[in-house]
Enzyme design. Structure first.
Site, PDB file in Angstrom:
ATOM      1  N   LYS A  48      54.814 -17.490  28.204  1.00 38.28           N
ATOM      2  CA  LYS A  48      54.674 -16.128  28.713  1.00 38.28           C
ATOM      3  C   LYS A  48      53.953 -16.204  30.052  1.00 38.28           C
ATOM      4  O   LYS A  48      53.230 -17.176  30.314  1.00 38.28           O
ATOM      5  CB  LYS A  48      53.839 -15.300  27.718  1.00 38.28           C
ATOM      6  CG  LYS A  48      54.070 -13.826  27.791  1.00 38.28           C
ATOM      7  CD  LYS A  48      55.231 -13.363  26.929  1.00 38.28           C
ATOM      8  CE  LYS A  48      55.463 -11.876  27.106  1.00 38.28           C
ATOM      9  NZ  LYS A  48      56.542 -11.355  26.302  1.00 38.28           N
ATOM     10  N   GLY A 101      55.087   5.071  22.114  1.00 35.83           N
ATOM     11  CA  GLY A 101      55.611   4.378  23.297  1.00 35.83           C
ATOM     12  C   GLY A 101      57.109   4.566  23.375  1.00 35.83           C
ATOM     13  O   GLY A 101      57.870   4.020  22.568  1.00 35.83           O
ATOM     14  N   VAL A 102      57.512   5.392  24.335  1.00 38.14           N
ATOM     15  CA  VAL A 102      58.962   5.638  24.470  1.00 38.14           C
ATOM     16  C   VAL A 102      59.430   5.131  25.836  1.00 38.14           C
ATOM     17  O   VAL A 102      59.971   5.858  26.650  1.00 38.14           O
ATOM     18  CB  VAL A 102      59.332   7.123  24.241  1.00 38.14           C
ATOM     19  CG1 VAL A 102      59.323   7.443  22.764  1.00 38.14           C
ATOM     20  CG2 VAL A 102      58.392   8.071  24.988  1.00 38.14           C
ATOM     21  N   GLY A 103      59.174   3.848  26.057  1.00 41.46           N
ATOM     22  CA  GLY A 103      59.624   3.186  27.272  1.00 41.46           C
ATOM     23  C   GLY A 103      61.026   2.627  27.052  1.00 41.46           C
ATOM     24  O   GLY A 103      61.849   3.211  26.344  1.00 41.46           O
ATOM     25  N   VAL A 149      62.253   0.195  25.252  1.00 43.41           N
ATOM     26  CA  VAL A 149      62.670  -0.044  23.862  1.00 43.41           C
ATOM     27  C   VAL A 149      62.540   1.224  23.024  1.00 43.41           C
ATOM     28  O   VAL A 149      63.458   1.609  22.300  1.00 43.41           O
ATOM     29  CB  VAL A 149      61.848  -1.185  23.214  1.00 43.41           C
ATOM     30  CG1 VAL A 149      62.299  -1.428  21.789  1.00 43.41           C
ATOM     31  CG2 VAL A 149      61.956  -2.461  24.026  1.00 43.41           C
TER      32      VAL A 149
HETATM   33  P1  NAD Z   1      57.777  -0.185  28.594  1.00 41.98           P
HETATM   34  O1  NAD Z   1      56.701  -0.495  29.602  1.00 41.98           O
HETATM   35  O2  NAD Z   1      59.125   0.192  29.090  1.00 41.98           O
HETATM   36  O3  NAD Z   1      57.296   0.976  27.610  1.00 41.98           O
HETATM   37  C1  NAD Z   1      56.021   1.041  27.073  1.00 41.98           C
HETATM   38  C2  NAD Z   1      55.699   2.514  26.906  1.00 41.98           C
HETATM   39  O4  NAD Z   1      54.434   2.600  26.255  1.00 41.98           O
HETATM   40  C3  NAD Z   1      55.585   3.258  28.234  1.00 41.98           C
HETATM   41  O5  NAD Z   1      56.346   4.454  28.186  1.00 41.98           O
HETATM   42  C4  NAD Z   1      54.089   3.543  28.348  1.00 41.98           C
HETATM   43  O6  NAD Z   1      53.809   4.765  29.033  1.00 41.98           O
HETATM   44  C5  NAD Z   1      53.692   3.621  26.886  1.00 41.98           C
HETATM   45  N1  NAD Z   1      52.264   3.397  26.664  1.00 41.98           N
HETATM   46  C6  NAD Z   1      51.436   2.511  27.266  1.00 41.98           C
HETATM   47  N2  NAD Z   1      50.187   2.632  26.788  1.00 41.98           N
HETATM   48  C7  NAD Z   1      50.250   3.609  25.839  1.00 41.98           C
HETATM   49  C8  NAD Z   1      49.282   4.174  24.990  1.00 41.98           C
HETATM   50  N3  NAD Z   1      48.005   3.811  25.011  1.00 41.98           N
HETATM   51  N4  NAD Z   1      49.675   5.138  24.124  1.00 41.98           N
HETATM   52  C9  NAD Z   1      50.968   5.561  24.083  1.00 41.98           C
HETATM   53  N5  NAD Z   1      51.936   5.050  24.893  1.00 41.98           N
HETATM   54  C10 NAD Z   1      51.574   4.091  25.765  1.00 41.98           C
HETATM   55  O7  NAD Z   1      57.835  -1.452  27.636  1.00 41.98           O
HETATM   56  P2  NAD Z   1      59.033  -1.854  26.663  1.00 41.98           P
HETATM   57  O8  NAD Z   1      59.892  -2.830  27.362  1.00 41.98           O
HETATM   58  O9  NAD Z   1      59.624  -0.644  26.053  1.00 41.98           O
HETATM   59  O10 NAD Z   1      58.223  -2.672  25.555  1.00 41.98           O
HETATM   60  C11 NAD Z   1      57.422  -1.999  24.601  1.00 41.98           C
HETATM   61  C12 NAD Z   1      56.656  -3.025  23.781  1.00 41.98           C
HETATM   62  O11 NAD Z   1      57.572  -3.896  23.138  1.00 41.98           O
HETATM   63  C13 NAD Z   1      55.728  -3.932  24.597  1.00 41.98           C
HETATM   64  O12 NAD Z   1      54.604  -4.258  23.828  1.00 41.98           O
HETATM   65  C14 NAD Z   1      56.564  -5.169  24.827  1.00 41.98           C
HETATM   66  O13 NAD Z   1      55.771  -6.314  25.024  1.00 41.98           O
HETATM   67  C15 NAD Z   1      57.330  -5.242  23.533  1.00 41.98           C
HETATM   68  N6  NAD Z   1      58.603  -5.938  23.622  1.00 41.98           N
HETATM   69  C16 NAD Z   1      59.544  -5.514  24.505  1.00 41.98           C
HETATM   70  C17 NAD Z   1      60.764  -6.183  24.562  1.00 41.98           C
HETATM   71  C18 NAD Z   1      61.863  -5.741  25.494  1.00 41.98           C
HETATM   72  O14 NAD Z   1      62.992  -6.227  25.360  1.00 41.98           O
HETATM   73  N7  NAD Z   1      61.585  -4.850  26.421  1.00 41.98           N
HETATM   74  C19 NAD Z   1      61.005  -7.285  23.713  1.00 41.98           C
HETATM   75  C20 NAD Z   1      60.016  -7.678  22.798  1.00 41.98           C
HETATM   76  C21 NAD Z   1      58.816  -6.999  22.767  1.00 41.98           C
END
Ligand code: NAD
Length: 369
Positions: free
Chosen positions: A94, A194-196, A198
């Site tokens: 990582k 968290g509605v990013g 994923v």
């Molecule tokens: P992202 O940055 O697109 O979304 C994360 C969301 O969480 C954002 O909307 C952010 O505003 C929100 N957030 C941050 N802090 C917060 C809090 N304190 N309370 C509520 N919401 C909060 O990230 P992602 O790509 O959607 O990934 C989400 C999680 O899944 C991360 O932990 C990431 O490491 C993990 N993950 C992602 C992937 C992938 O393919 N993207 C794969 C494996 C694991």
């Protein structure tokens, strides 16, 4: 900006690297610094027995360097077990870049980072994580082949998030079946934190099945938009862990399963995308078990993204990657049953399976590095 990496992890300043609680037999830790661009990055290579260490880069405005170091150590270790439990010939690594992705990320910074990655000669392959986009991977690709998650137009596998969301959805359904006797989500109350990238797609899968969704995010624009699109409720308060829901899907930051949150939880199933959900793996997985909560191990259910990325490394088709991701349903059920049978936590059961695969490869003498 606070990112809770490990609530039990007070930095050990006398033994700054090998003495960290998050340090766990890591093979290599590399610190990069570039005066001109201001780039400060750390790469952690945890284990490369099964193959080159693969794992995304996280760009985050860490409060301090200890948090950044502990984050990269914990995340890279998680990648080792994620690849191993998913049957992939990859090791765990990582990277973190210390900085605010919204204001400090430039193309020049990405290229410089790419050159640093290149200098590792392929021992570490990068990809997206929080704060990084497919576009950034395309820029990094200009200077090194050791990057994955590149856009489909540039010959890559594209954004891994839809595959991650599919895998989480499958793991969540399996855990629901295990806990409630049926994987039917119709009417189930689910909190998605968290509605990013994923979380949003997971919300789509869940609402398609008739679940009743509550979303929570610090991004006001995202919650408003997603709530309208998928007809979900919004919860803005800090009291989210005590919400009256059946299922909790952590899809934001890690370490949300801790001394503070677990006693409050009403959810009976936990399955989400966030990495390192357990603040303390042993203690908090045990607390969940004692509360009768079915916890689908994060590194098992969020492997869809890495399975999709695997297409860029091994010659497998897109459809094969989808089938492997859907199979997270069966693997989750197997691991939950194994945990029950052996009276161990679900985290431990998944970990044992992954560790066995690594040990078997070591014993076979077929180590690729
Ligand atoms: P992202 O940055 O697109 O979304 C994360 C969301 O969480 C954002 O909307 C952010 O505003 C929100 N957030 C941050 N802090 C917060 C809090 N304190 N309370 C509520 N919401 C909060 O990230 P992602 O790509 O959607 O990934 C989400 C999680 O899944 C991360 O932990 C990431 O490491 C993990 N993950 C992602 C992937 C992938 O393919 N993207 C794969 C494996 C694991």
């Amino acid at each position: 900006m606070t990112l809770r990496t490990n609530s039990t992890n007070t930095p050990n300043k006398i033994a700054p690297v090998f003495g960290q609680n998050s340090f766990n037999k890591h093979e290599e830790i590399v610190f990069f610094n570039d005066e001109e661009t201001g780039l400060k990055a750390i790469v952690g290579i945890h284990n490369s027995v099964l193959g080159p260490a693969l794992g995304g880069t996280r760009m985050w405005n860490y409060d301090n360097e200890w948090d950044a170091l502990n984050d990269v150590l914990r995340l890279s270790r998680g990648m080792t077990y994620k690849a191993a439990v998913s049957g992939l010939d990859l090791g765990g690594g990582k990277a973190v870049i210390i900085g605010d992705a919204t204001t400090q990320k430039t193309d020049i910074l990405m290229r410089k980072f790419g050159k640093f990655i290149h200098s590792l000669g392929g021992k570490y392959l990068t990809a997206e994580d929080m704060g990084m986009e497919t576009r950034d991977m395309d820029i990094i690709r200009e200077v090194t082949p050791y990057v994955t998650g590149v856009s489909e137009e540039k010959g890559g596998s594209g954004n891994p998030s839809p595959s991650t969301a599919l895998g989480v959805f499958m793991g969540l359904k399996a855990a629901t079946k295990f806990q409630f006797g049926s994987d039917n989500l119709n009417g189930k109350k689910i909190l998605v934190q968290g509605v990013g990238h994923v979380g949003e797609i997971l919300v789509k899968h869940l609402t398609d099945e008739g679940a009743s969704i509550i979303i929570n995010d610090i991004n006001e624009e995202a919650i408003e938009r997603i709530s309208k699109t998928y007809n979900t409720k919004i919860h803005r308060g800090t009291d989210i862990y005590s919400l009256d829901v059946d299922i909790y899907a952590p899809c934001a930051m890690g370490a949300t399963l801790n001394d503070y949150s677990i006693p409050q939880l009403k959810a009976k199933v936990i399955a989400g995308a966030a990495n390192n959900q357990l603040a303390n793996e042993l203690k908090h997985s045990k607390l969940l078990q004692e509360k009768g909560i079915t916890y689908a191990p994060d590194f098992l259910v969020n492997a869809g993204g890495i399975i999709n990325i695997y297409r860029e490394i091994k010659n497998i088709s897109k459809i094969d990657a989808i089938h492997r991701t859907e199979n997270i349903y069966n693997t989750t059920l197997e691991i939950l049953a194994m945990a029950q049978k052996n009276e161990i936590t679900t985290h431990q059961a998944a970990f044992n399976l992954a560790q066995k695969r690594i040990n078997d490869r070591k014993l076979s003498g077929e180590i690729t590095r």
